[in-house]
Design a protein around this motif. Sequence first.
Motif, mmCIF file in Angstrom:
data_model
loop_
_atom_site.group_PDB
_atom_site.id
_atom_site.type_symbol
_atom_site.label_atom_id
_atom_site.label_comp_id
_atom_site.label_asym_id
_atom_site.label_seq_id
_atom_site.Cartn_x
_atom_site.Cartn_y
_atom_site.Cartn_z
ATOM 1 N N SER A 74 0.702 -1.059 0.378
ATOM 2 C CA SER A 74 0.170 0.187 -0.092
ATOM 3 C C SER A 74 0.759 0.973 -0.231
ATOM 4 O O SER A 74 0.869 2.343 -0.952
ATOM 5 N N LEU A 75 1.353 1.023 0.701
ATOM 6 C CA LEU A 75 3.209 2.457 0.895
ATOM 7 C C LEU A 75 3.716 2.674 0.040
ATOM 8 O O LEU A 75 4.688 3.356 -0.319
ATOM 9 N N ASP A 76 3.781 1.297 -1.423
ATOM 10 C CA ASP A 76 4.711 1.677 -2.063
ATOM 11 C C ASP A 76 5.930 1.363 -1.574
ATOM 12 O O ASP A 76 7.128 1.483 -2.291
ATOM 13 N N VAL A 77 6.221 0.264 -0.432
ATOM 14 C CA VAL A 77 7.862 0.756 -0.790
ATOM 15 C C VAL A 77 8.650 -1.242 -0.180
ATOM 16 O O VAL A 77 8.136 -1.985 -0.206
ATOM 17 N N PRO A 78 9.084 -1.085 -1.369
ATOM 18 C CA PRO A 78 9.952 -2.465 -1.978
ATOM 19 C C PRO A 78 10.377 -3.614 -0.418
ATOM 20 O O PRO A 78 10.825 -2.521 0.536
ATOM 21 N N ARG A 79 10.245 -4.833 -1.144
ATOM 22 C CA ARG A 79 10.426 -5.784 0.586
ATOM 23 C C ARG A 79 11.369 -6.788 -0.204
ATOM 24 O O ARG A 79 11.632 -6.756 -1.301
ATOM 25 N N PRO A 80 12.676 -6.907 1.187
ATOM 26 C CA PRO A 80 13.391 -8.132 0.690
ATOM 27 C C PRO A 80 12.324 -9.229 -0.050
ATOM 28 O O PRO A 80 11.292 -9.803 -0.141
ATOM 29 N N SER A 81 13.773 -9.840 -1.483
ATOM 30 C CA SER A 81 12.878 -10.987 -2.256
ATOM 31 C C SER A 81 13.806 -12.739 -1.227
ATOM 32 O O SER A 81 13.643 -12.532 -0.389
ATOM 33 N N HIS A 84 16.407 -13.347 0.294
ATOM 34 C CA HIS A 84 17.119 -12.625 1.055
ATOM 35 C C HIS A 84 18.096 -12.706 2.403
ATOM 36 O O HIS A 84 19.224 -12.604 2.067
ATOM 37 N N TRP A 85 17.615 -12.667 3.225
ATOM 38 C CA TRP A 85 18.493 -12.967 4.217
ATOM 39 C C TRP A 85 18.648 -14.284 4.662
ATOM 40 O O TRP A 85 20.151 -13.937 4.689
ATOM 41 N N ALA A 86 18.915 -15.687 3.983
ATOM 42 C CA ALA A 86 19.910 -16.933 4.090
ATOM 43 C C ALA A 86 21.069 -16.234 3.565
ATOM 44 O O ALA A 86 22.517 -16.759 3.282
ATOM 45 N N LYS A 87 20.708 -15.677 2.384
ATOM 46 C CA LYS A 87 22.110 -14.864 1.136
ATOM 47 C C LYS A 87 23.226 -14.576 1.938
ATOM 48 O O LYS A 87 24.314 -14.509 2.108
ATOM 49 N N LEU A 88 22.288 -13.235 2.742
ATOM 50 C CA LEU A 88 23.134 -12.042 3.909
ATOM 51 C C LEU A 88 23.908 -13.066 4.332
ATOM 52 O O LEU A 88 24.991 -13.186 4.231
ATOM 53 N N SER A 89 23.343 -14.426 5.441
ATOM 54 C CA SER A 89 24.078 -14.906 6.335
ATOM 55 C C SER A 89 25.168 -15.891 5.643
ATOM 56 O O SER A 89 25.869 -16.004 6.577
ATOM 57 N N HIS A 90 24.825 -15.848 5.049
ATOM 58 C CA HIS A 90 26.023 -16.716 3.580
ATOM 59 C C HIS A 90 26.877 -15.851 2.549
ATOM 60 O O HIS A 90 27.994 -16.853 2.362
ATOM 61 N N GLY A 91 27.175 -14.639 3.735
ATOM 62 C CA GLY A 91 28.202 -13.413 2.821
ATOM 63 C C GLY A 91 27.769 -13.265 1.230
ATOM 64 O O GLY A 91 28.788 -12.996 0.639
ATOM 65 N N LYS A 92 26.775 -13.880 1.071
ATOM 66 C CA LYS A 92 26.224 -13.707 -0.930
ATOM 67 C C LYS A 92 25.239 -12.151 -0.829
ATOM 68 O O LYS A 92 24.994 -11.678 0.444
ATOM 69 N N HIS A 93 25.596 -11.915 -1.956
ATOM 70 C CA HIS A 93 25.357 -10.360 -1.979
ATOM 71 C C HIS A 93 23.599 -10.615 -2.303
ATOM 72 O O HIS A 93 23.394 -12.042 -3.256
ATOM 73 N N SER A 94 22.873 -9.555 -2.143
ATOM 74 C CA SER A 94 21.304 -9.394 -2.083
ATOM 75 C C SER A 94 21.234 -8.269 -2.369
ATOM 76 O O SER A 94 21.170 -7.433 -1.647
ATOM 77 N N PRO A 95 20.480 -7.511 -4.026
ATOM 78 C CA PRO A 95 20.324 -6.137 -3.807
ATOM 79 C C PRO A 95 18.844 -5.800 -3.482
ATOM 80 O O PRO A 95 18.771 -6.479 -2.790
ATOM 81 N N GLN A 96 19.133 -4.280 -3.138
ATOM 82 C CA GLN A 96 18.426 -3.717 -2.432
ATOM 83 C C GLN A 96 18.372 -2.524 -3.092
ATOM 84 O O GLN A 96 18.834 -1.841 -3.116
ATOM 85 N N PRO A 97 16.872 -2.440 -3.124
ATOM 86 C CA PRO A 97 16.696 -1.894 -4.753
ATOM 87 C C PRO A 97 15.379 -0.399 -3.392
ATOM 88 O O PRO A 97 15.798 -0.475 -2.606
ATOM 89 N N PRO A 98 16.225 0.846 -3.759
ATOM 90 C CA PRO A 98 15.964 2.153 -3.595
ATOM 91 C C PRO A 98 13.734 2.325 -3.357
ATOM 92 O O PRO A 98 13.547 1.960 -3.995
ATOM 93 N N LEU A 99 13.886 3.245 -2.293
ATOM 94 C CA LEU A 99 12.394 3.658 -2.160
ATOM 95 C C LEU A 99 12.250 4.431 -3.241
ATOM 96 O O LEU A 99 12.774 5.006 -3.538
ATOM 97 N N PRO A 100 11.150 4.138 -4.287
ATOM 98 C CA PRO A 100 10.918 5.088 -5.974
ATOM 99 C C PRO A 100 10.046 5.865 -4.876
ATOM 100 O O PRO A 100 10.058 6.085 -3.485
ATOM 101 N N PRO A 101 10.532 7.030 -5.285
ATOM 102 C CA PRO A 101 9.908 8.698 -5.027
ATOM 103 C C PRO A 101 7.728 8.218 -5.221
ATOM 104 O O PRO A 101 7.459 7.160 -5.410
ATOM 105 N N ILE A 102 7.038 9.302 -4.092
ATOM 106 C CA ILE A 102 5.522 8.272 -3.622
ATOM 107 C C ILE A 102 4.784 8.986 -4.845
ATOM 108 O O ILE A 102 4.967 10.004 -5.465
#
Length: 452
Positions: A74-81, A84-102
């Motif tokens: 509803s707030l147009d806030v992107p969420r982790p795919s 995402h957290w499993a990749k980070l825990s194993h030291g892998k990169h997971s992209p984070q998209p920017p917050l789009p303009p309202i």
Amino acid sequence: MLQVAPNGLNLLGPSRAGQVQVRAYGWGRLMVVRDRCERISREELYALVWREPMLRVAERFGVSSTLMAQVCRSLDVPRPSRGHWAKLSHGKHSPQPPLPPIGPGVPLGWRPGEKLASRSPLPKPPVRRPRRIAQEGPGDRLHPVLVGAAEVFASGRLIEQDFLKPGKRQLADVVVSKGMLGAAFAVFNELLHGLEQAGYPVMLAPKDRTYWRSAIDERESPGKLVNRRHPALWSPSRPTLVFVGTVAIGLTLFELTETKESRRVGDQYLPLDQAEKYRPRSGWPQWSWTIPHAFATGRLCLQVYSPYPGTHWIHRWVERKPGELRQWITRIIRDIAKAAPRIASLVEDSEREAEKRRREWELERQRIEEQEQIRRREKARAEATQQLLGIIERWGESQRIQDFFSGAENSVSNLPEAARCIAMDKLAQARELVGELDPLQALLEWKGPRER
């Protein structure tokens, strides 16, 4: 001294209205999260959902992770795919998209318990003209919107000028007199089939969207006065729509009326030329008079309009003589298709204006909330000050009373035995009557501004 929970999940002390919660998120970084009763902005929510899993974010607000995901949408806030957290825990990169303009219709924030606003995509006209569907002429085949409607109309009751008022409202948007029912359904059926063949589907308005029906004025010459007709003409519960791309356009077919000077004969009004046939040989009685009255003309009018709330666009095709509308169907279909970009533009303008008003209202509401918080803090401070001054005043009064009793006891020792006994008895009664005041206990029971 404040102590911060290292996992960022435990609240630091009791939460009070108007205060904030401070939490830690790895590497000693602090983040301020508003109390559950306060509103969280898009930026704060974006930071939260990318710092920890959705389940933990949902726990903060006492809601489910499913609802939290709906809030993000509803707030147009992107969420982790997923993962995402499993990749980070194993030291892998997971992209984070920017917050789009309202964008239009996107809320500035959310508060737990607040209803999520549903947002419908803006209508868009087709990029290319739809391919014409090769079909046979309608013949006797009724369009699905009209199937069974004629029988319901025919069985409806008649109001003034013999206009039909069926008992059901989920019908095609046709408003005519009994004598014009067949002709109106024939031309409307041909129009709907022509629209379908041109690639523009026609249907009753879907129940999951909000569309409004433009009011009609059946008078041929409306004038400046509002049409306060009684009884009111029939109107459908769901407008009849044609979709050009995703742009909805409303369709209403109705019969025109014209105003003529008339005279009441029996239980009905008749135009003067028809009423003359019923004129008594002795002439009209003195109490009989003439008035302007509306009569059905047998000529039709097609009204197309924008069914989107907050927009106003109407176009009419009015018959000068009966039967003309059927000759204009090809031109009407072409003009309806050309109107789609105009209506889409009006909807976008309306959305921008509504978004501007909503944001102004949101800022005003935030300003009122801030003023209310300031008022509550000032009130708590004033009440705490008043209570403390009362304790201090009672403490001073207690000291004065104790000095009085101490001085009286010292003076009693100089009295004769009989008088001393009487005085001591009265001092005991006085102490019992006044009672003992413990200033320290009163101070401990005092509530400061932060405790209120």
